[in-house]
Scaffold this motif. Sequence first.
Motif, PDB file in Angstrom:
ATOM      1  N   VAL A   1     -18.479  -3.700  11.172  1.00 46.12           N
ATOM      2  CA  VAL A   1     -17.409  -2.903  11.794  1.00 46.12           C
ATOM      3  C   VAL A   1     -16.325  -3.818  12.361  1.00 46.12           C
ATOM      4  N   ILE A   2     -16.717  -4.874  13.039  1.00 45.36           N
ATOM      5  CA  ILE A   2     -15.733  -5.813  13.578  1.00 45.36           C
ATOM      6  C   ILE A   2     -14.928  -6.434  12.444  1.00 45.36           C
ATOM      7  N   GLY A   3     -15.593  -6.799  11.356  1.00 43.37           N
ATOM      8  CA  GLY A   3     -14.897  -7.345  10.198  1.00 43.37           C
ATOM      9  C   GLY A   3     -13.914  -6.357   9.589  1.00 43.37           C
ATOM     10  N   LEU A   4     -14.330  -5.100   9.493  1.00 45.20           N
ATOM     11  CA  LEU A   4     -13.424  -4.065   8.968  1.00 45.20           C
ATOM     12  C   LEU A   4     -12.197  -3.907   9.856  1.00 45.20           C
ATOM     13  N   TYR A   5     -12.413  -3.888  11.169  1.00 44.67           N
ATOM     14  CA  TYR A   5     -11.268  -3.795  12.086  1.00 44.67           C
ATOM     15  C   TYR A   5     -10.328  -4.976  11.897  1.00 44.67           C
ATOM     16  N   ALA A   6     -10.886  -6.171  11.758  1.00 47.69           N
ATOM     17  CA  ALA A   6     -10.045  -7.361  11.571  1.00 47.69           C
ATOM     18  C   ALA A   6      -9.234  -7.240  10.285  1.00 47.69           C
ATOM     19  N   LEU A   7      -9.861  -6.798   9.200  1.00 44.26           N
ATOM     20  CA  LEU A   7      -9.142  -6.626   7.935  1.00 44.26           C
ATOM     21  C   LEU A   7      -8.050  -5.568   8.045  1.00 44.26           C
ATOM     22  N   ILE A   8      -8.362  -4.466   8.717  1.00 45.02           N
ATOM     23  CA  ILE A   8      -7.376  -3.386   8.864  1.00 45.02           C
ATOM     24  C   ILE A   8      -6.189  -3.852   9.685  1.00 45.02           C
ATOM     25  N   TYR A   9      -6.454  -4.526  10.808  1.00 43.56           N
ATOM     26  CA  TYR A   9      -5.345  -5.023  11.632  1.00 43.56           C
ATOM     27  C   TYR A   9      -4.521  -6.068  10.884  1.00 43.56           C
ATOM     28  N   ALA A  10      -5.181  -6.917  10.107  1.00 47.79           N
ATOM     29  CA  ALA A  10      -4.434  -7.911   9.331  1.00 47.79           C
ATOM     30  C   ALA A  10      -3.553  -7.222   8.291  1.00 47.79           C
ATOM     31  N   ALA A  11      -4.103  -6.232   7.598  1.00 48.11           N
ATOM     32  CA  ALA A  11      -3.316  -5.496   6.605  1.00 48.11           C
ATOM     33  C   ALA A  11      -2.153  -4.752   7.258  1.00 48.11           C
ATOM     34  N   MET A  12      -2.413  -4.166   8.429  1.00 55.80           N
ATOM     35  CA  MET A  12      -1.326  -3.472   9.141  1.00 55.80           C
ATOM     36  C   MET A  12      -0.239  -4.453   9.553  1.00 55.80           C
ATOM     37  N   GLY A  13      -0.640  -5.622  10.013  1.00 55.47           N
ATOM     38  CA  GLY A  13       0.340  -6.627  10.418  1.00 55.47           C
ATOM     39  C   GLY A  13       1.165  -7.116   9.247  1.00 55.47           C
ATOM     40  N   MET A  14       0.526  -7.306   8.096  1.00 51.25           N
ATOM     41  CA  MET A  14       1.254  -7.797   6.924  1.00 51.25           C
ATOM     42  C   MET A  14       2.167  -6.731   6.328  1.00 51.25           C
ATOM     43  N   ARG A  15       1.845  -5.476   6.555  1.00 50.45           N
ATOM     44  CA  ARG A  15       2.639  -4.395   5.966  1.00 50.45           C
ATOM     45  C   ARG A  15       3.386  -3.572   7.011  1.00 50.45           C
ATOM     46  N   SER A  16       3.561  -4.107   8.190  1.00 50.20           N
ATOM     47  CA  SER A  16       4.186  -3.330   9.263  1.00 50.20           C
ATOM     48  C   SER A  16       5.613  -2.914   8.920  1.00 50.20           C
ATOM     49  N   HIS A  17       6.324  -3.735   8.174  1.00 52.07           N
ATOM     50  CA  HIS A  17       7.692  -3.368   7.816  1.00 52.07           C
ATOM     51  C   HIS A  17       7.708  -2.149   6.890  1.00 52.07           C
ATOM     52  N   HIS A  18       6.699  -2.002   6.018  1.00 51.33           N
ATOM     53  CA  HIS A  18       6.612  -0.822   5.163  1.00 51.33           C
ATOM     54  C   HIS A  18       6.353   0.427   5.999  1.00 51.33           C
ATOM     55  N   VAL A  19       5.501   0.294   7.003  1.00 48.76           N
ATOM     56  CA  VAL A  19       5.186   1.427   7.872  1.00 48.76           C
ATOM     57  C   VAL A  19       6.430   1.846   8.641  1.00 48.76           C
ATOM     58  N   ARG A  20       7.158   0.875   9.214  1.00 40.97           N
ATOM     59  CA  ARG A  20       8.385   1.194   9.948  1.00 40.97           C
ATOM     60  C   ARG A  20       9.415   1.866   9.053  1.00 40.97           C
ATOM     61  N   ASP A  21       9.560   1.376   7.826  1.00 43.96           N
ATOM     62  CA  ASP A  21      10.511   1.983   6.898  1.00 43.96           C
ATOM     63  C   ASP A  21      10.102   3.417   6.564  1.00 43.96           C
TER      64      ASP A  21
END
Length: 156
Positions: A119-139
């Motif tokens: 679970v901790i690993g999944l959270y880390a992967l999700i947060y990393a993916a969100m951080g790398m794609r944050s500009h897509h989310v904002r757009d």
Amino acid sequence: MIGQFVSGFVGGLRAWKLAGAMVILPAIPLGIWFCVLYIYFDRRIAIPDWLNWFMVMVGVIFVVNSLDSLIRLYSRNLNWGVERLGRQRYYLLHFFIQVVLVLAYQFTPFRIEWVGVVVIGLYALIYAAMGMRSHHVRDAIGSSRTSRPIQATPNV
């Protein structure tokens, strides 16, 4: 599972209030409970047998309730309801599934610590993916706000 369950009750609730209701509020009684258990452990206070049995029964009730909620949620998604299966087949199927899940846990080398690590690993992967794609989310959020008005979701 939890997300699907909670989504039925939180229509229109702000994200920070939802986070507080799901993370902070449940943490308070859990923190108090573990503090009490630590005091008992630290001072080597013997817990009476009746209280041990009571704690075991509460734990069993929580596990059965969690399994039941999980099974009902997935059976609803699979359209395995009482109206489709009939009352007797519905209850027998759900009882059988609970027994199988308990036996699967009992007879496998399942370690709860590894679930926590996953679970901790999944959270880390999700947060990393969100951080790398944050500009897509904002757009996407910006374009959705300009293309149509946001409507409040009614409370369910």
